[in-house]
Design an enzyme around this catalytic site. Structure first.
Site, PDB file in Angstrom:
ATOM      1  CG  ASP A 111      71.831  44.623  50.373  1.00 49.40           C
ATOM      2  OD1 ASP A 111      72.983  44.188  50.443  1.00 49.40           O
ATOM      3  OD2 ASP A 111      71.491  45.923  50.100  1.00 49.40           O
ATOM      4  CD  GLU A 124      76.811  46.857  46.745  1.00 48.13           C
ATOM      5  OE1 GLU A 124      77.561  47.376  45.844  1.00 48.13           O
ATOM      6  OE2 GLU A 124      75.614  46.567  46.021  1.00 48.13           O
TER       7      GLU A 124
HETATM    8 ZN   LIG Z   1      76.601  43.393  44.581  1.00 44.68          ZN
END
Ligand SMILES: [Zn+2]
Length: 366
Positions: A67, A125
């Site tokens: 992501d 994340e």
């Molecule tokens: Zn990162």
């Protein structure tokens, strides 16, 4: 194997958290082609996977995220942030630095190098990090797949590829303090109870306190008051409530629990009954330099000629979850353009990172 085509494929998936946009399918297929077994591990609306390949030596896991943060206005970019354009030997795109390219580099390195290797890939994340790495680790623990060492591919270098490995990170704790008093007329303060007058001395004590002098591998912890809000438009009214927020970046001399106790103690004499809400996004963690971090540092030096500094600066990362299970360190590209417009990486740097990762896999395979 050249990491560039896979890096470009990944950059062309607009996988802004929590979207995946095909990034993990592309990546899983590339891994399956070079002999990895992939287990998809979606949690909630987040895609994640674990991939492994048998081989000689210790179990080395590479952790990364597909992501990315939003690109902001695409008009401000030199090239479409999701086009994966190479111009003058520089690869542009959201994730070119943080950190789709590092994943491509690791896959290319694994393709060329035998070794017992796995990948922990998350799509969460840059977001809440609730349904990502932490959940995959629970699954890995249950399946007895916790590695001997985990390498996180976040961009860690400061000025040159090879200059910095991160062996820990500070913790981050945010507090919201609300003090409630009694509203009243400023001319008759004895009939009121001014919450600002209670809060200010408590905050002054907190801000003045030296939290520590630093620890062996960490800078001193710091506290910053970020806002004090009353929203009182009248100059002749004592307000009923005041809210303040602060953020503490703390080293391994503290924990969420110890800091919560300390904040509570600071409040007690000045504002008994104040409401204290704590959000700790991660405890401080440290992988003490040892045989694993030495292997990593030696591999970096072998390829770049630079002996990397081992530091604990910067914000938090998913390594904070991994540290609960096994030794972990972070090494990746130069982080200069992460989260910025025109995020980019020189193609040469991407290829050099691949060579470094090959050296790391080799040293764990021996
Ligand atoms: Zn990162």
């Amino acid at each position: 194997m050249d990491p560039l085509p896979l890096a470009q494929f990944l950059l062309r998936c607009p996988s802004v958290t929590p979207e995946d946009a095909g990034a993990q399918k592309t990546l899983a297929e590339a891994l399956e082609q070079i002999g990895f077994a992939v287990t998809h591990l979606p949690f909630g609306n987040i895609k994640n996977f674990y991939a492994e390949r048998p081989g000689p030596g210790a179990h080395l896991c590479f952790a990364g995220h597909t992501d990315v943060v939003p690109p902001g206005s695409a008009d401000n970019w030199k090239h479409d942030p999701f086009a994966g354009v190479v111009e003058n030997a520089i690869l542009y795109g959201r994730g070119a630095c943080d950190m789709k390219t590092a994943i491509a580099a690791f896959v290319a390195a694994a393709a060329a190098t035998p070794g017992r290797v796995s990948l922990l890939i998350t799509g969460d994340e840059e977001g809440e990090a609730i349904n990502g790495t932490a959940r995959v680790l629970e699954w890995m623990a249950a399946e007895k797949k916790i590695p001997d060492f985990c390498l996180v591919g976040e961009p860690t270098c400061q000025a040159r590829l090879g200059d910095t490995i991160k062996i820990g990170r500070r913790g981050s704790l945010s507090a919201t303090i609300t003090v409630t008093g009694r509203q009243g007329h400023t001319a008759y303060p004895h009939r009121a109870d001014n919450p600002i007058h209670r809060l200010i001395p408590a905050l002054a004590e907190m801000a003045a306190q030296k939290l520590d002098a630093g620890t062996e591998w960490f800078e001193p912890s710091t506290l910053q008051i970020t806002t004090i809000d009353v929203g009182n438009p009248a100059s002749n009214v004592i307000p009923a409530t005041v809210t303040a927020k602060l953020n503490i970046r703390f080293n391994n001399a503290h924990t969420e629990a110890s800091l919560t106790d300390w904040l509570t103690e600071c409040l007690a004499p000045h504002a008994p009954g104040a409401d204290l809400k704590i959000h700790c996004s991660g405890e401080a963690f440290l992988t003490k330099p040892g045989p694993e971090t030495e292997k990593l540092a030696a591999a970096v030096k072998k390829v770049t000629g630079i002996m990397p500094a081992q530091t604990t600066g910067g914000g938090t990362s998913d390594a904070r979850f991994i540290a609960r299970y096994c030794p972990v360190a972070e090494f990746g590209l130069v982080g200069a353009t992460m989260h910025q417009t025109d995020e980019r990486v020189p193609v040469d740097e991407l290829r050099n990172l691949t060579v470094i990762y090959q050296a790391v896999i080799q040293s764990f395979a021996n």
